[in-house]
Enzyme design. Structure first.
Site: not given
Ligand code: AMP
Length: 142
Positions: A103, A105
């Protein structure tokens, strides 16, 4: 590196098993609001292909993924009235990754503001719904 786990939370979102605030979807990608936003309008763009992150992904996923990132980033400028948009992407825990499905951001950066912490506080669902609506409206105008 461990292998891709299809039970990760973003895979569940893609299968519709858990809810998300959807912004955009096409054949290869899905965009939705981050549940713990670092700024208003913090969005995530995911590939529909099963990979943990950039390191194990098939390179063919990058073009459609980044095309959607660009689309959402432009919509962020319009929807949130910003010029600056931060794009970031983590690979494995040591780099800060917490969800193991590739993913990217997309974070609107109003001038002179600080980012809230990564994976910090859960946002109100009504606010996330409102922000997703702003994105969809901006995309509809594009
Ligand atoms: P990262 O893996 O560190 O790049 O970040 C994962 C991102 O997913 C974080 O910013 C979380 O706030 C976000 N996140 C986790 N669970 C959910 C969810 N159920 N829906 C939307 N965002 C999520």
């Amino acid at each position: 590196m461990p292998s891709y786990d299809p039970e990760n939370i973003f895979a569940k979102i893609l299968r519709g098993e858990i809810p998300s605030h959807k912004i955009f979807e096409d054949e290869h990608t899905y965009a939705f609001m981050d549940i713990m936003p670092q700024a208003d309008g913090h969005a995530l763009v995911i590939t529909k292909a099963g990979s943990r992150n950039l390191l194990d992904a098939d390179p063919s996923v990058f073009a459609p993924l980044m095309a959607t990132v660009q689309k959402v980033a432009r919509a962020a400028q319009k929807a949130f009235g910003v010029e600056g948009v931060l794009i970031k992407q983590f690979n494995e825990a040591d780099a800060g990754q917490t969800v193991y499905h590739l993913h990217v951001h997309v974070i609107p950066r109003p001038a002179g503001t600080l980012l809230k912490p990564h994976s910090g506080k859960m946002a109100d669902h009504s606010l996330l719904a409102e922000h997703a609506g702003k994105y969809r409206a901006a995309l509809a105008e594009a």
